[in-house]
Design a protein around this motif. Structure first.
Motif, PDB file in Angstrom:
ATOM      1  N   ILE A  55       1.791   2.140  -3.698  1.00 60.38           N
ATOM      2  CA  ILE A  55       0.798   2.280  -4.768  1.00 60.38           C
ATOM      3  C   ILE A  55      -0.152   3.434  -4.471  1.00 60.38           C
ATOM      4  O   ILE A  55      -0.222   3.925  -3.345  1.00 60.38           O
ATOM      5  CB  ILE A  55      -0.014   0.972  -4.965  1.00 60.38           C
ATOM      6  CG1 ILE A  55      -0.836   0.641  -3.715  1.00 60.38           C
ATOM      7  CG2 ILE A  55       0.913  -0.185  -5.327  1.00 60.38           C
ATOM      8  CD1 ILE A  55      -1.713  -0.591  -3.874  1.00 60.38           C
ATOM      9  N   ASP A  56      -0.862   3.854  -5.514  1.00 61.02           N
ATOM     10  CA  ASP A  56      -1.831   4.942  -5.319  1.00 61.02           C
ATOM     11  C   ASP A  56      -3.260   4.382  -5.302  1.00 61.02           C
ATOM     12  O   ASP A  56      -3.460   3.162  -5.418  1.00 61.02           O
ATOM     13  CB  ASP A  56      -1.640   6.039  -6.379  1.00 61.02           C
ATOM     14  CG  ASP A  56      -1.862   5.537  -7.796  1.00 61.02           C
ATOM     15  OD1 ASP A  56      -2.243   4.358  -7.981  1.00 61.02           O
ATOM     16  OD2 ASP A  56      -1.650   6.324  -8.739  1.00 61.02           O
ATOM     17  N   ARG A  57      -4.218   5.278  -5.148  1.00 61.33           N
ATOM     18  CA  ARG A  57      -5.608   4.828  -5.016  1.00 61.33           C
ATOM     19  C   ARG A  57      -6.119   4.068  -6.244  1.00 61.33           C
ATOM     20  O   ARG A  57      -6.762   3.026  -6.084  1.00 61.33           O
ATOM     21  CB  ARG A  57      -6.494   6.042  -4.692  1.00 61.33           C
ATOM     22  CG  ARG A  57      -7.960   5.695  -4.440  1.00 61.33           C
ATOM     23  CD  ARG A  57      -8.730   6.924  -3.977  1.00 61.33           C
ATOM     24  NE  ARG A  57     -10.150   6.660  -3.855  1.00 61.33           N
ATOM     25  CZ  ARG A  57     -10.746   6.196  -2.754  1.00 61.33           C
ATOM     26  NH1 ARG A  57     -10.026   5.925  -1.683  1.00 61.33           N
ATOM     27  NH2 ARG A  57     -12.040   5.987  -2.715  1.00 61.33           N
TER      28      ARG A  57
ATOM     29  N   ARG B  78       4.810   4.297  -8.943  1.00 67.18           N
ATOM     30  CA  ARG B  78       3.461   4.489  -8.401  1.00 67.18           C
ATOM     31  C   ARG B  78       2.519   5.085  -9.451  1.00 67.18           C
ATOM     32  O   ARG B  78       1.341   4.780  -9.465  1.00 67.18           O
ATOM     33  CB  ARG B  78       3.513   5.422  -7.186  1.00 67.18           C
ATOM     34  CG  ARG B  78       2.136   5.667  -6.541  1.00 67.18           C
ATOM     35  CD  ARG B  78       2.214   6.637  -5.380  1.00 67.18           C
ATOM     36  NE  ARG B  78       2.905   6.059  -4.249  1.00 67.18           N
ATOM     37  CZ  ARG B  78       4.062   6.489  -3.754  1.00 67.18           C
ATOM     38  NH1 ARG B  78       4.656   7.539  -4.285  1.00 67.18           N
ATOM     39  NH2 ARG B  78       4.626   5.896  -2.742  1.00 67.18           N
TER      40      ARG B  78
ATOM     41  N   LEU C 153       0.821  -1.217   0.000  1.00 66.74           N
ATOM     42  CA  LEU C 153       0.000   0.000   0.000  1.00 66.74           C
ATOM     43  C   LEU C 153       0.848   1.258   0.000  1.00 66.74           C
ATOM     44  O   LEU C 153       0.468   2.289  -0.554  1.00 66.74           O
ATOM     45  CB  LEU C 153      -0.923   0.007   1.216  1.00 66.74           C
ATOM     46  CG  LEU C 153      -2.196  -0.828   1.060  1.00 66.74           C
ATOM     47  CD1 LEU C 153      -2.872  -1.013   2.407  1.00 66.74           C
ATOM     48  CD2 LEU C 153      -3.146  -0.137   0.083  1.00 66.74           C
TER      49      LEU C 153
END
Lengths: 93, 416
Positions: free
Chosen positions: B79-81, B142, B76
């Motif tokens: 990484i991005d949303r 990312r 998490l």
């Protein structure tokens, strides 16, 4: 999630260098500081990659106010060794 | 229904797993229930947009989706949303499919993203513009558009083709169609495929608002997305991911997999007309629909309903109605659009709609369009409004049209 590298405690005041190192590594690896001991080998125990080491280095640079290259961290056999190397470095300031 | 054998003797592909993260639920059942109820748009004011006094201050957000239960904190952090949404949906889809161990080089990942990591790079620019070398080390991995696909391949060790298709709002549909082709071609036995996007930021919404593509109904978000309605004033930004496991039909049957239905036909082409506006005559879009129907070995009269792209922009809905009318030579089956409920998930929309359309076709029920009071396209197409419409068990056509004149259509057939 815009700046996940911001250390959870950006102000190093009151924390020992060893604490800062352990907290920073734990943050990058998504674990807790008590999982990171002097004998922890980041590569063997956590499969750390070079980008993660650079992220650790960047956070420590900010927290400790010293320049740290990824090679500095890669040279360390384990976390205790890294703390010793960084202690030397900060003493040179 | 048992579809006829493939007319060209080609390998066939079926959907055996579905995972979603959407503004109306994180399971397919929740999404279908919301779409059938058509109670309004799942939109609400967004705090940051309100605080920044953005021109558009509402959107369809994915509610809390608890990525910590699926993804490690370590993952998490990197990484991005958008990628988190895609990864969570992928894990659900793979679990849902109960995939057996397969030769890893026979499994691929084909995703679609229209916007990808741009909002994350926007945040990086705002946070670190004055000190670029202070940006996070993982910024490039990312934000790159193929980040989610690569993460899925890494997670499962899938060694087959790993591609991210980017055709704006048609991305998810193109991804599923290209995955179908990989299976037909004999290159892959299974593909994790679908689409995702998450771009609810002031800059991103302002970009779309600047070209008058977004609804400005800030005072009434629930009625803002109005596909085919006379009072429509643009689309409502959504976010989310829909991931499907597409599998070689023979293999799925042999292992006794639960089968949602077949991805039976696919076509994609280009308007080659305008960088954002659809061709008003819809000739290429109509050809794309006809192509997908023919690719499935079907005739237009075999299609039970049409899941329209139906964004609720003035231009899309008018051009799409003309194109549908053209493709079906004035005999179009009932038409719906789920965007009145879900908003527009951009890269996620096509895959989500393919999944929903397949389930609705299997239930012989066409969901009504939310917020549709007076249809301006009723002279050309029969848009379902008010209540769900019963239809015969039949394949469904699902349309996606992206900025750039990107057209993509799928034909989905319920049953094994």
């Amino acid at each position: 999630m815009t700046d996940p590298q911001a250390p959870s405690t950006p102000d190093a005041t009151g924390r020992s260098l060893a604490d800062i190192v352990r907290t920073t590594i734990a943050d990058v690896l998504g674990t807790t500081p008590d999982e990171i001991s002097d004998s922890t080998d980041l590569e063997a125990d956590h499969g750390v990659d070079s980008l993660e080491l650079m992220a650790v280095g960047a956070q420590l640079e900010r927290a400790l106010g010293v320049q740290i290259s990824p090679e500095d961290l890669m040279r360390a056999d384990n976390v205790g060794h890294a703390i010793a190397l960084l202690t030397e470095r900060t003493a040179d300031r | 229904m048992t579809p006829p054998p493939d007319p060209a003797g080609r390998v066939r592909a079926v959907v055996t797993g579905i995972g979603v993260r959407t503004p109306v639920g994180n399971t397919l059942d929740e999404v279908v229930a919301a779409v059938m109820a058509a109670a309004g748009t799942a939109a609400a004011p967004v705090d940051v947009l309100v605080a920044q006094r953005a021109a558009v201050r509402f959107a369809c957000r994915v509610p809390e989706f608890d990525p910590e239960s699926t993804l490690s904190l370590r993952e998490l952090r990197q990484i991005d949303r958008p990628t988190a949404l895609a990864l969570c949906a992928a894990v659900d889809a793979v679990r849902d499919a109960e995939l057996p161990p397969l030769p890893p080089e026979r499994v691929g990942v084909h995703l679609g993203a229209g916007i990808g990591g741009l909002p994350t790079m926007e945040a990086t620019a705002l946070d670190h513009g004055a000190d670029p070398m202070g940006m996070p080390v993982h910024t490039v991995p990312r934000t790159m558009a193929n980040s989610a696909a690569a993460r899925i391949a890494m997670r499962y060790g899938f060694l087959g083709s790993c591609l991210t298709h980017t055709t704006a709002c048609a991305s998810g549909t193109n991804a599923v169609g290209e995955a179908l082709r990989r299976i037909r071609h004999g290159e892959l036995d299974a593909v994790v495929t679908g689409g995702f996007d998450s771009a609810i930021t002031t800059i991103m919404l302002s970009g779309f608002a600047r070209m008058r593509a977004l609804s400005l109904r800030n005072d009434d978000p629930g009625r803002a997305s109005r596909p085919f309605d006379a009072d429509r004033d643009g689309f409502v930004m959504g976010e989310g991911a829909a991931l499907l496991v597409l599998e070689r039909r023979e293999a799925a049957l042999a292992r006794g997999a639960r089968i949602y239905g077949e991805v039976a036909g696919y076509a994609t082409n280009s308007d080659a007309f305008h960088i954002a506006a659809p061709h008003p005559e819809g000739t290429a879009a109509a050809a794309c629909m006809a192509g997908a129907i023919a690719d499935a070995g079907l005739r237009p009269g075999d299609i039970g309903h049409v899941n329209a792209h139906g964004t609720a922009t003035r231009l899309n809905d008018a051009a799409e109605a003309t194109a549908v009318d053209r493709a079906f030579a004035g005999q179009a089956p009932p038409v719906t659009s789920i965007k009145g409920v879900t908003g527009h998930l951009i890269g996620g929309s096509g895959a989500l709609e393919a999944a929903v359309a397949l389930v609705c076709a299997g239930r012989r029920t066409v969901p009504p369009v939310a917020n549709l009071a007076r249809c301006t396209e009723a002279d050309r197409i029969d848009v379902v409004a008010g209540a769900p419409r019963r239809v015969a068990l039949a394949p469904v056509l699902s349309n996606s049209f992206g900025f750039g004149g990107q057209n993509a259509c799928l034909v989905l057939t319920p049953g094994t």
